[in-house]
Scaffold this active site. Structure first.
Site, mmCIF file in Angstrom:
data_model
loop_
_atom_site.group_PDB
_atom_site.id
_atom_site.type_symbol
_atom_site.label_atom_id
_atom_site.label_comp_id
_atom_site.label_asym_id
_atom_site.label_seq_id
_atom_site.Cartn_x
_atom_site.Cartn_y
_atom_site.Cartn_z
ATOM 1 C CG ASP A 1 37.670 52.006 38.156
ATOM 2 O OD1 ASP A 1 38.346 51.431 37.283
ATOM 3 O OD2 ASP A 1 37.583 51.584 39.334
ATOM 4 N NE ARG B 1 49.567 53.522 41.496
ATOM 5 C CZ ARG B 1 48.983 52.336 41.348
ATOM 6 N NH1 ARG B 1 48.102 52.143 40.387
ATOM 7 N NH2 ARG B 1 49.226 51.341 42.194
ATOM 8 N NE ARG C 1 46.201 45.537 42.867
ATOM 9 C CZ ARG C 1 46.069 46.170 41.703
ATOM 10 N NH1 ARG C 1 45.795 45.502 40.607
ATOM 11 N NH2 ARG C 1 46.194 47.475 41.631
#
Ligand code: CP
Ligand code: NVA
Length: 310
Positions: A230, A298, A108
């Site tokens: 978001d 996830r 990430r």
């Protein structure tokens, strides 16, 4: 027929075929059932996943670390100050060195190019756990969640309201691959990148879906099966947060806006949510909301991805 994905990187959804996407979903489903029934599924016994984080994370870190453990392997977390990358070691050398120890890398970071470079120089699979441009694992988990809830993907319409950011980009690629219409409403100047919209339009030619980019939230949400939002300021954009709040307020997902969607619409958000900004509690906590199912998935979807590529 199974597609061999061993050694494949997951950098963006655009690089996956429809067969590969459904293979991930099939395995996600079977691993989820095994996990819930307590049946061991140690498909990656003895394997090691390195997890490089240049940005914070709750879901991505915990779901990857728990996921590799449940598959019989182990995850190693590297925070922003842990690797020599911080002191100038190149991405290429880091990739070459880590490839001598590990079986896979999840990263990430800010720059999408850094993930492309890491994958180029690593001899082991690299999984994108979010960049400024894309968040493929999140969108695969989201599509899997939609499939669970609606029993199909093709023919549905997803409306994304908010910033034309990494989530908007991965949703554009993902929805148009699997045959879903997608509409995106952003304030002027915050539209998704043209090159990603063009990729979605290219996908749409094959899948026969519609892509709408607009500045009008009610137009976007009209007859939607899924309403997605978001945060207005992503990680790294903290300095712009106050200015963005003013511009984005008309794009809040609230009970007035969701009236334009179908009655049985799903509300989705990758989380973390800034409640009272991009979404009200009323919508986020409504019976239409599946935000915690997305978060759970996830785990199952990333276990499938790891088991397929490592
Ligand atoms: N959705 C998501 O990626 O959450 P984290 O930032 O907590 O990992
Ligand atoms: N767009 C958000 C997504 C977080 C999961 C960010 O990049 O911060």
């Amino acid at each position: 027929m199974a597609v061999n994905m061993k050694g494949k990187d997951l950098i963006e959804i655009q690089h996956l075929s429809l067969e590969e996407i459904y293979q991930i979903f099939d395995l996600s489903n079977s691993l989820k059932l095994k996990q819930l029934s307590g049946e061991p599924h140690r498909l990656l016994s003895g394997k090691t996943l390195g997890m490089i984080f240049a940005k914070p994370s709750t879901r991505t870190r915990v779901s990857f670390e728990v996921g590799i453990y449940q598959l019989g392997g182990i995850g190693m977390y590297f925070g922003p100050n842990d690797l020599q990358l911080r002191r100038g070691e190149t991405i290429a050398d880091t990739a070459r060195v880590l490839s001598r120890y590990l079986d896979g890398i999840m990263i990430r970071t800010f720059s999408h190019q850094d993930v492309i470079d890491l994958a180029k120089y690593a001899s082991i699979p690299v999984i994108n756990g979010l960049t400024d441009l894309h968040h493929p694992c999140q969108v695969l988990a989201d599509l899997f969640t939609i499939l669970e809830k609606k029993k199909r993907l093709s023919g549905l319409k997803l409306s994304y309201v908010g910033d034309g950011n990494n989530m908007a980009h991965s949703l554009l690629q993902g929805c148009t691959k699997v045959g879903m219409d997608i509409s995106i409403a952003t304030p002027k100047g915050y539209e998704p990148l043209k090159e990603v919209v063009n990729e979605a339009l290219e996908n749409a030619k094959y899948s026969g879906t519609k892509v709408l980019i607009t500045n009008d939230p009610s137009e976007a949400v009209k007859d939607a099966d899924i309403v997605y939002t978001d945060v207005w300021a992503s990680m790294g954009q903290e300095a712009e947060a106050e200015e963005r709040k003013k511009k984005f307020m008309p794009y809040q997902v609230n009970s007035d806006l969701v009236k334009y969607a179908k009655d049985d619409y799903l509300f989705m958000h990758c989380l973390p949510a800034h409640r009272g900004e991009e979404v009200t509690d009323e919508v986020a906590d409504s019976s239409n909301s599946v935000i915690f199912d997305e978060a759970e998935n996830r785990l199952h979807v990333q276990k499938a991805i790891m088991a397929l590529v490592i």
